[in-house]
Write a protein that holds these residues in place. Structure first.
Motif, PDB file in Angstrom:
ATOM      1  N   TRP A  35      -1.274  10.378  -9.552  1.00  0.00           N
ATOM      2  CA  TRP A  35      -0.281   9.864 -10.509  1.00  0.00           C
ATOM      3  C   TRP A  35      -0.936   9.626 -11.867  1.00  0.00           C
ATOM      4  CZ3 TRP A  35       4.734  10.058 -11.041  1.00  0.00           C
ATOM      5  CH2 TRP A  35       5.541  10.231  -9.898  1.00  0.00           C
ATOM      6  N   ALA A  36      -2.193   9.160 -11.852  1.00  0.00           N
ATOM      7  CA  ALA A  36      -2.901   8.949 -13.125  1.00  0.00           C
ATOM      8  C   ALA A  36      -3.080  10.292 -13.840  1.00  0.00           C
ATOM      9  CB  ALA A  36      -4.248   8.281 -12.866  1.00  0.00           C
ATOM     10  N   ARG A  37      -3.387  11.338 -13.086  1.00  0.00           N
ATOM     11  CA  ARG A  37      -3.538  12.668 -13.716  1.00  0.00           C
ATOM     12  C   ARG A  37      -2.194  13.186 -14.227  1.00  0.00           C
ATOM     13  NH1 ARG A  37      -7.039  17.085 -10.669  1.00  0.00           N
ATOM     14  NH2 ARG A  37      -6.754  18.069 -12.703  1.00  0.00           N
ATOM     15  N   GLY A  64       9.128  12.338  -9.766  1.00  0.00           N
ATOM     16  CA  GLY A  64       9.545  11.997  -8.404  1.00  0.00           C
ATOM     17  C   GLY A  64       8.744  12.744  -7.344  1.00  0.00           C
ATOM     18  N   THR A  65       9.266  12.705  -6.127  1.00  0.00           N
ATOM     19  CA  THR A  65       8.564  13.358  -5.016  1.00  0.00           C
ATOM     20  C   THR A  65       8.375  14.848  -5.286  1.00  0.00           C
ATOM     21  OG1 THR A  65       9.291  11.775  -3.367  1.00  0.00           O
ATOM     22  CG2 THR A  65       8.798  13.984  -2.580  1.00  0.00           C
ATOM     23  N   ALA A  66       9.389  15.503  -5.824  1.00  0.00           N
ATOM     24  CA  ALA A  66       9.283  16.950  -6.058  1.00  0.00           C
ATOM     25  C   ALA A  66       8.187  17.253  -7.075  1.00  0.00           C
ATOM     26  CB  ALA A  66      10.621  17.499  -6.537  1.00  0.00           C
ATOM     27  N   GLY A  67       8.155  16.473  -8.162  1.00  0.00           N
ATOM     28  CA  GLY A  67       7.139  16.710  -9.186  1.00  0.00           C
ATOM     29  C   GLY A  67       5.747  16.387  -8.680  1.00  0.00           C
ATOM     30  N   PHE A  68       5.652  15.324  -7.888  1.00  0.00           N
ATOM     31  CA  PHE A  68       4.355  14.958  -7.313  1.00  0.00           C
ATOM     32  C   PHE A  68       3.868  16.066  -6.376  1.00  0.00           C
ATOM     33  CE2 PHE A  68       1.576  12.801  -4.287  1.00  0.00           C
ATOM     34  CZ  PHE A  68       0.707  12.138  -5.147  1.00  0.00           C
ATOM     35  N   ASP A  87       0.813  -1.218   0.000  1.00  0.00           N
ATOM     36  CA  ASP A  87       0.000   0.000   0.000  1.00  0.00           C
ATOM     37  C   ASP A  87       0.855   1.281   0.000  1.00  0.00           C
ATOM     38  OD1 ASP A  87       0.825  -0.170   2.572  1.00  0.00           O
ATOM     39  OD2 ASP A  87      -1.172  -0.272   3.481  1.00  0.00           O
ATOM     40  N   TRP A  88       2.126   1.125  -0.378  1.00  0.00           N
ATOM     41  CA  TRP A  88       2.955   2.302  -0.689  1.00  0.00           C
ATOM     42  C   TRP A  88       3.216   2.406  -2.197  1.00  0.00           C
ATOM     43  CZ3 TRP A  88       7.669   2.149   3.264  1.00  0.00           C
ATOM     44  CH2 TRP A  88       7.169   2.283   4.579  1.00  0.00           C
ATOM     45  N   VAL A  89       2.707   1.405  -2.949  1.00  0.00           N
ATOM     46  CA  VAL A  89       3.117   1.280  -4.356  1.00  0.00           C
ATOM     47  C   VAL A  89       2.011   1.758  -5.305  1.00  0.00           C
ATOM     48  CG1 VAL A  89       3.988  -0.329  -6.102  1.00  0.00           C
ATOM     49  CG2 VAL A  89       4.528  -0.715  -3.695  1.00  0.00           C
ATOM     50  N   VAL A  90       2.433   2.460  -6.340  1.00  0.00           N
ATOM     51  CA  VAL A  90       1.507   2.978  -7.364  1.00  0.00           C
ATOM     52  C   VAL A  90       1.879   2.334  -8.694  1.00  0.00           C
ATOM     53  CG1 VAL A  90       0.721   5.047  -8.586  1.00  0.00           C
ATOM     54  CG2 VAL A  90       1.396   5.211  -6.157  1.00  0.00           C
ATOM     55  N   LYS A  91       0.883   1.734  -9.376  1.00  0.00           N
ATOM     56  CA  LYS A  91       1.150   1.159 -10.704  1.00  0.00           C
ATOM     57  C   LYS A  91       1.224   2.283 -11.711  1.00  0.00           C
ATOM     58  CE  LYS A  91      -0.956  -3.069 -10.809  1.00  0.00           C
ATOM     59  NZ  LYS A  91      -1.992  -4.013 -11.101  1.00  0.00           N
ATOM     60  N   LEU A  92       2.219   2.236 -12.584  1.00  0.00           N
ATOM     61  CA  LEU A  92       2.344   3.286 -13.588  1.00  0.00           C
ATOM     62  C   LEU A  92       1.432   2.984 -14.769  1.00  0.00           C
ATOM     63  CD1 LEU A  92       6.193   3.938 -13.595  1.00  0.00           C
ATOM     64  CD2 LEU A  92       4.383   5.485 -12.789  1.00  0.00           C
ATOM     65  N   ILE A 135       1.074  21.367   1.998  1.00  0.00           N
ATOM     66  CA  ILE A 135       1.198  20.213   1.104  1.00  0.00           C
ATOM     67  C   ILE A 135       2.177  19.208   1.709  1.00  0.00           C
ATOM     68  CG2 ILE A 135       1.914  19.456  -1.210  1.00  0.00           C
ATOM     69  CD1 ILE A 135      -0.608  21.273  -1.189  1.00  0.00           C
ATOM     70  N   ASP A 136       1.693  17.995   1.957  1.00  0.00           N
ATOM     71  CA  ASP A 136       2.589  16.935   2.427  1.00  0.00           C
ATOM     72  C   ASP A 136       2.468  15.743   1.495  1.00  0.00           C
ATOM     73  OD1 ASP A 136       4.245  15.228   4.014  1.00  0.00           O
ATOM     74  OD2 ASP A 136       2.400  14.240   4.645  1.00  0.00           O
ATOM     75  N   SER A 137       3.534  15.470   0.773  1.00  0.00           N
ATOM     76  CA  SER A 137       3.485  14.335  -0.165  1.00  0.00           C
ATOM     77  C   SER A 137       3.780  13.015   0.535  1.00  0.00           C
ATOM     78  CB  SER A 137       4.503  14.541  -1.293  1.00  0.00           C
ATOM     79  OG  SER A 137       5.815  14.552  -0.762  1.00  0.00           O
ATOM     80  N   ALA A 138       4.503  13.068   1.666  1.00  0.00           N
ATOM     81  CA  ALA A 138       4.993  11.827   2.278  1.00  0.00           C
ATOM     82  C   ALA A 138       3.852  10.925   2.750  1.00  0.00           C
ATOM     83  CB  ALA A 138       5.937  12.138   3.423  1.00  0.00           C
ATOM     84  N   HIS A 139       2.872  11.501   3.413  1.00  0.00           N
ATOM     85  CA  HIS A 139       1.801  10.669   3.976  1.00  0.00           C
ATOM     86  C   HIS A 139       0.469  10.881   3.272  1.00  0.00           C
ATOM     87  CE1 HIS A 139       4.423   9.011   6.990  1.00  0.00           C
ATOM     88  NE2 HIS A 139       4.954  10.224   7.064  1.00  0.00           N
ATOM     89  N   PHE A 140       0.526  11.448   2.084  1.00  0.00           N
ATOM     90  CA  PHE A 140      -0.685  11.623   1.272  1.00  0.00           C
ATOM     91  C   PHE A 140      -1.293  10.235   1.042  1.00  0.00           C
ATOM     92  CE2 PHE A 140      -2.551  12.888  -3.010  1.00  0.00           C
ATOM     93  CZ  PHE A 140      -3.480  13.759  -2.478  1.00  0.00           C
ATOM     94  N   PRO A 141      -2.576  10.037   1.357  1.00  0.00           N
ATOM     95  CA  PRO A 141      -3.166   8.692   1.315  1.00  0.00           C
ATOM     96  C   PRO A 141      -3.044   8.027  -0.058  1.00  0.00           C
ATOM     97  CG  PRO A 141      -4.623  10.247   2.404  1.00  0.00           C
ATOM     98  CD  PRO A 141      -3.520  11.062   1.813  1.00  0.00           C
ATOM     99  N   ILE A 142      -2.892   6.709  -0.019  1.00  0.00           N
ATOM    100  CA  ILE A 142      -2.539   5.956  -1.237  1.00  0.00           C
ATOM    101  C   ILE A 142      -3.614   6.058  -2.330  1.00  0.00           C
ATOM    102  CG2 ILE A 142      -3.384   3.720  -0.372  1.00  0.00           C
ATOM    103  CD1 ILE A 142      -0.226   4.302  -2.541  1.00  0.00           C
ATOM    104  N   ALA A 143      -4.897   6.067  -1.975  1.00  0.00           N
ATOM    105  CA  ALA A 143      -5.927   6.107  -3.036  1.00  0.00           C
ATOM    106  C   ALA A 143      -5.820   7.433  -3.800  1.00  0.00           C
ATOM    107  CB  ALA A 143      -7.314   5.934  -2.428  1.00  0.00           C
ATOM    108  N   ALA A 144      -5.725   8.530  -3.057  1.00  0.00           N
ATOM    109  CA  ALA A 144      -5.610   9.841  -3.705  1.00  0.00           C
ATOM    110  C   ALA A 144      -4.284   9.953  -4.448  1.00  0.00           C
ATOM    111  CB  ALA A 144      -5.729  10.943  -2.647  1.00  0.00           C
ATOM    112  N   ARG A 145      -3.237   9.317  -3.898  1.00  0.00           N
ATOM    113  CA  ARG A 145      -1.914   9.325  -4.533  1.00  0.00           C
ATOM    114  C   ARG A 145      -1.978   8.631  -5.909  1.00  0.00           C
ATOM    115  NH1 ARG A 145       3.579   8.640  -1.648  1.00  0.00           N
ATOM    116  NH2 ARG A 145       2.300   9.276   0.103  1.00  0.00           N
ATOM    117  N   ARG A 146      -2.663   7.472  -5.940  1.00  0.00           N
ATOM    118  CA  ARG A 146      -2.769   6.750  -7.218  1.00  0.00           C
ATOM    119  C   ARG A 146      -3.570   7.580  -8.238  1.00  0.00           C
ATOM    120  NH1 ARG A 146      -3.615   1.048  -4.008  1.00  0.00           N
ATOM    121  NH2 ARG A 146      -1.408   0.509  -3.869  1.00  0.00           N
ATOM    122  N   GLU A 147      -4.612   8.262  -7.762  1.00  0.00           N
ATOM    123  CA  GLU A 147      -5.408   9.108  -8.677  1.00  0.00           C
ATOM    124  C   GLU A 147      -4.565  10.256  -9.237  1.00  0.00           C
ATOM    125  OE1 GLU A 147      -9.050  10.640  -6.929  1.00  0.00           O
ATOM    126  OE2 GLU A 147      -9.652   8.587  -6.437  1.00  0.00           O
TER     127      GLU A 147
END
Ligand SMILES: NC(=O)c1ccc[n+]([C@@H]2O[C@H](COP(=O)([O-])OP(=O)(O)OC[C@H]3O[C@@H](n4cnc5c(N)ncnc54)[C@H](OP(=O)(O)O)[C@@H]3O)[C@@H](O)[C@H]2O)c1
Length: 325
Positions: free
Chosen positions: A277-279, A121-125, A104-109, A263-275
């Motif tokens: 990354w898709a955007r 990367g983290t900066a761009g995210f 649950d830390w991993v995002v499919k590309l 803005i905190d990217s480190a603990h941003f929840p995984i579901a929103a994180r995956r969304e």
């Protein structure tokens, strides 16, 4: 590359380590690329404040392909990105040929290559999270210019590129006189120096100039920005390269109704994180990723991180891992 405490500081060296050192997790990733972030620089700085226990394999960004998976959600060969959480600070990170992390830390590309994901990367995210916060607040291109500070940095360059791609007028604030061509190519409409300008006072309320701001600098710069945002505008803030203090007043908030988004990217929840990354592969994809990207082999990580800490680095540096040893 293992960071170890030494008598004179923290050394980052190439070592062969036992697989058990990778740590716990359901997904083992064959790392293709990682990247150089400010936080990675802090990880190899004595007193940097981001790593508690050494030795550690730094690298807050991991991109590559799944090598082995105990999770039904991932299969060998899947292209993935993982960043944030404890990666590279309390859990071994991306400066290695393999990394093992919880599923649950991993995002499919989908729509981005591992190299593009590392260039972001983290900066761009974080830049994308900042832009999303401003869009969610209702900021539109017709409201006026959007200011980006630390504009040649990782967060800054990606924010300039995304905002310009969305049709915003972008004002890029930078301390690097030679960066005009890069920032103009990324889409900045005008380039100004760091804020406040030398000798300029930060007043509780200054002349309203920007509809919104993406700030990764903090400190007096952020205080100046808040006092110069237009009525109803907003700032999305993520960093502290200019200092952790915020010497401001309530005036811009209670007299201009501005909003401040942390803005905190480190603990941003995984579901929103995956969304998100898709955007980043679609409507928020920076148009000039290859231009703002530099490349170095992982063995040169230390030198790249020092240039980030010294403030001489521009854009994003992808660090190649696979096949480098
Ligand atoms: N909250 C989060 O989730 C998150 C995620 C990523 C990064 N961050 C933070 O955001 C900040 C930027 O990260 P980054 O990866 O973009 O770093 P970076 O690539 O080093 O960029 C930082 C930029 O800030 C400017 N700068 C450097 N020193 C400065 C100073 N003393 N005063 C004013 N401006 C200065 C420089 O831009 P110019 O020369 O163009 O002015 C520099 O390129 C860091 O504090 C980092 O820890 C936070």
């Amino acid at each position: 590359m293992v960071a170890r405490k030494t008598d004179s500081g923290i050394a980052l060296r190439h070592e062969r380590v036992d697989e058990d050192l990778l740590g716990a997790g359901e997904v083992t990733i064959k790392v293709h690329f990682t990247s150089a972030n400010y936080k990675d620089g802090l990880a190899i700085t004595p007193g940097g404040g981001v790593v508690r226990d050494y030795p550690i394999i730094p690298g807050i960004d991991i991109t590559g392909e799944v090598f082995a998976s105990e999770s039904a959600d991932f299969a060998p060969g899947d292209l993935v990105v993982a960043h944030g959480y404890d990666i590279g600070v309390a859990h071994n990170g991306g400066f290695a040929e393999y990394a093992r992390v919880p599923a649950d830390w991993v995002v499919k590309l989908d729509g981005l290559t591992p190299r593009e994901a590392a260039a972001l990367g983290t900066a761009g995210f974080t830049a994308a999270m900042s832009v999303q916060a401003l869009l969610d607040h209702g900021v539109t291109a017709s409201d006026g210019p959007v200011l980006v500070t630390g504009a040649t940095g990782g967060v800054g360059t990606v924010a300039v590129d995304i905002l310009a791609g969305l049709g915003f007028e972008v004002i890029a604030s930078t301390g690097k006189l030679g960066a005009t061509e890069l920032l103009t190519t990324l889409g900045a409409n005008s380039i100004i120096g760091r804020l406040p300008a030398e000798g300029e006072k930060v007043r509780p309320l200054g002349k309203a100039q920007w509809a919104a701001a993406v700030d990764s600098v903090g400190g007096a710069s952020l205080a100046y920005i808040l006092s110069t945002i237009k009525y109803g505008g907003a700032a999305a803030i993520s960093g502290l390269t200019g200092g952790p203090e915020l010497p401001t007043t309530v005036m811009p908030f209670i007299l201009r109704g501005i909003a401040l988004f942390g803005i905190d990217s480190a603990h941003f929840p995984i579901a929103a994180r995956r969304e998100l990354w898709a955007r980043l592969a679609k409507d928020l994809k920076p148009r000039h990723l290859s231009l703002l990207e530099n490349y170095a082999p992982i063995t040169e990580a230390e030198a790249v991180l020092h240039s980030i800490l010294e403030g001489t680095h521009s854009g994003r540096t992808v660090l190649g891992v696979a096949g480098e040893f």
